[in-house]
Design an enzyme around this catalytic site. Structure first.
Site, PDB file in Angstrom:
ATOM      1  N   HIS A 244      -5.947  -0.398   7.070  1.00 49.85           N
ATOM      2  CA  HIS A 244      -4.744  -1.230   6.945  1.00 49.85           C
ATOM      3  C   HIS A 244      -3.576  -0.417   6.389  1.00 49.85           C
ATOM      4  O   HIS A 244      -2.478  -0.947   6.258  1.00 49.85           O
ATOM      5  CB  HIS A 244      -5.018  -2.411   6.006  1.00 49.85           C
ATOM      6  CG  HIS A 244      -6.053  -3.358   6.528  1.00 49.85           C
ATOM      7  ND1 HIS A 244      -5.752  -4.439   7.328  1.00 49.85           N
ATOM      8  CD2 HIS A 244      -7.404  -3.379   6.378  1.00 49.85           C
ATOM      9  CE1 HIS A 244      -6.857  -5.089   7.636  1.00 49.85           C
ATOM     10  NE2 HIS A 244      -7.883  -4.460   7.076  1.00 49.85           N
TER      11      HIS A 244
ATOM     12  N   ARG B  78       6.865  -7.657  12.405  1.00 51.53           N
ATOM     13  CA  ARG B  78       6.468  -8.954  11.875  1.00 51.53           C
ATOM     14  C   ARG B  78       7.309  -9.273  10.637  1.00 51.53           C
ATOM     15  O   ARG B  78       8.007  -8.410  10.109  1.00 51.53           O
ATOM     16  CB  ARG B  78       4.977  -8.951  11.523  1.00 51.53           C
ATOM     17  CG  ARG B  78       4.625  -7.962  10.449  1.00 51.53           C
ATOM     18  CD  ARG B  78       3.131  -7.766  10.288  1.00 51.53           C
ATOM     19  NE  ARG B  78       2.477  -8.889   9.642  1.00 51.53           N
ATOM     20  CZ  ARG B  78       1.311  -8.808   8.986  1.00 51.53           C
ATOM     21  NH1 ARG B  78       0.681  -7.629   8.906  1.00 51.53           N
ATOM     22  NH2 ARG B  78       0.761  -9.849   8.448  1.00 51.53           N
TER      23      ARG B  78
END
Lengths: 537, 31
Positions: free
Chosen positions: A315, A462
């Site tokens: 991540h 995003r």
């Protein structure tokens, strides 16, 4: 889901066991029943209703996000509120909706599947649940504090969290309560499964749903304290002069990311593994065959759980890590495809040459299989360092994890509700409406999220409320899909309420392929107290 | 002490040790 009252007049089961004594010690009436209950079925029901309410709250937030993104420019909300919506949508859906839904399944099903009378610690079970409404209230109240709710994203990254208003403190306290609830629930589940199985039910004879929850509970126990530690350190950074995550005092914001994702990646499997358990129950029942490769399913679950601990930094490829680190996390992540592939293969092999029927639970299970696999594939794409560096924090990632979380966990939860509703309530749902619910959910889910892959590949970041004109078309389609998806879930609520109030009386075993103890040894609906005498297998 | 209680205490101590250990590692050992 609240139709189980007591067992007046229920006959002994087909094996002649008189293990339903609810008439002697049934529940309180009214609200006190729900506040004071120590019954695993009542508590399971409360978890399920709570999760559905949170699903509606989190879903409404998602619709605010999608309404703002319907066209470029700022229309409905200011950027700060948009960030707050993003943050709370994520937190509420993960901790308030999906996780409690599967804990609800665990409460209802684990004791009945292993032949136990209840959970090991019934009062603790009550407390585990009742922590949740307080935590949810704190999250909602944070909107009304000066500065509003935190707008830092559900990951609660430092150093933003150090700068937020008092809403951040409420959120930290909420996360502590949610974590405490999960840890207490896990202790209860592990103890129940290890110590309270019916005699002669060895570990390798347990239904796979029970296995997946046993492993999930260990994951929770190992990772929730890490999250709790990370947010405690955030709290002390905010108010007590420490600098764990503040570079000014020698701290490191990236440390927070390591701690968060050490929890966050296993969290994906904390959500996914019980979903695997539900699907592993539903598919054999509607294929009228035993689950293919039971043993390999158990070991694959272990494998996924182990690997989930050594992949967290995928991540964080873009924070700047040595190439050896990137390679390790890339290869370890790719390796997860092996046990996951075993599972997908086994589900398909279970259906192979089965006497298949396609009632609503099976439709959702197959929908899960199809879409979760797609989400897994995009996960593999993102595990590749060079690609992830391009796609990091784009809508491709949003699309990916919604295929895992919604099409994975939520579809499995729907499959489970439709599958066990007759056992819980003694009523059948409307099959035609159930199928309509499935197809609406399936179509609108893909309309919402499939196009987000294109947005991400084109570079749309995003967590932004505005975007260039070039992204407008896919955003409009995605927003239309989101509203369709949201409305479709109101149909689900209608189906459940209709079944509880007016549904046809369920036969003892409406699914002929169901083989677990809850279906074979207990009447339908399940009595308030079950297996007071352990069943003989 | 019942088997259930023993199991629960072992599990709870794992959770508590992890929680305290994470904070202690970065506080006392300074990272």
């Amino acid at each position: 889901m609240s139709a189980v009252v007591d067992s007046h007049g229920h006959p002994a089961d087909e094996h002649g066991q008189h293990d339903q004594h609810g008439a002697h010690h049934g529940p309180y009436g009214g609200i006190m029943r729900w506040i004071t209950t120590t019954n695993h079925k009542d508590i399971g029901t409360m978890y399920l209703w709570f999760s559905f309410m949170m699903f509606l709250v989190g879903g409404t937030m998602a619709l605010v996000i999608r309404a703002e993104l319907f066209q470029p420019g700022m229309q409905l909300v200011d950027p700060d509120f948009f960030n707050q919506m993003n943050t709370m949508h994520g937190l509420i859906m993960v901790f308030g909706a999906i996780m409690p839904a599967f804990v609800g399944f665990a409460n209802w099903q684990i004791p009945m599947m292993i032949g136990a009378p209840d959970m090991a610690f019934a009062r603790l079970n009550n407390w585990s649940f009742w922590l949740l409404p307080f935590a949810a209230s704190l999250l909602v109240i944070s909107f009304f504090t000066p500065g509003g709710a935190p707008g830092v994203g559900w990951t609660l990254y430092a150093p933003l969290t150090v700068q937020m208003g008092i809403g951040m403190d409420l959120t930290i306290f909420a996360v502590h309560l949610l974590g405490m609830s999960s840890i207490l629930g896990s202790i209860n589940i592990i103890t129940t499964i290890l110590n309270m199985r019916a005699p002669s039910m060895g570990l390798m004879r347990m239904p796979l749903f029970v296995w997946t929850w046993l492993i999930t509970a260990y994951l929770l126990l190992a990772t929730m304290p890490v999250l709790a530690g990370a947010v405690t350190m955030t709290l002390t950074d905010r108010h007590f002069g420490t600098t764990f995550f503040n570079a000014v005092g020698g701290g490191d914001p990236v440390l927070y990311q390591h701690l968060f994702w050490f929890f966050g990646h296993p969290e994906v499997y904390i959500i996914a593994l019980p979903a695997f358990g539900v699907v592993s129950t539903v598919i054999p029942a509607f294929s009228r065959k035993p689950l293919f490769g039971y043993t390999s399913m158990v070991y694959a679950t272990f494998g996924i759980a182990f690997l989930s601990f050594i992949v967290w930094a995928h991540h964080m490829y873009t924070v700047g890590m040595p190439v050896e680190g990137q390679l390790f996390f890339m290869y370890a992540t790719t390796l997860i495809a092996v046990p996951t592939g075993v599972k997908v293969f086994n589900w398909v092999a279970t259906m192979w040459k089965g006497s298949l029927t396609f009632e609503t639970p099976m439709l959702f299970a197959i929908g899960f299989l199809f879409l979760f696999t797609l989400g897994g594939f995009t996960g593999l794409v993102l595990s590749m360092v060079p690609i992830d560096i391009q796609l990091h924090d784009t809508y491709y990632v949003v699309a990916h994890f919604h295929y895992v979380m919604v099409a994975g966990a939520l579809f499995a939860a729907f499959a489970g509700v439709y599958f066990w509703l007759p056992k819980w309530t003694g009523r059948m749902y409307d099959e035609r409406l159930g199928q309509i619910h499935f197809w609406l959910t399936m179509i609108f889910f893909n309309v919402t999220f499939f196009v987000q892959h294109f947005l991400g590949l084109a570079g749309m970041p995003r967590r932004i409320p505005d975007y260039p004109l070039m992204f407008e078309t896919w955003n409009r389609i995605s927003s239309i899909g989101a509203f369709g998806f949201g409305v479709s879930q109101l149909l689900f609520l209608y189906i459940i309420l209709k079944a509880i109030r007016h549904g046809e009386k369920a036969p003892r075993k409406p699914w002929e392929g169901a083989v677990t103890l809850d279906w074979t040894r207990l009447p339908t609906p399940a009595p308030y107290h079950s297996f007071e005498t352990p069943p003989v297998l | 002490m019942s088997n259930n209680l023993k199991t629960a205490l072992v599990l709870a101590s794992i959770a508590l040790a992890t929680y305290a250990g994470i904070i202690a590692k970065y506080w006392l050992l300074n990272g």
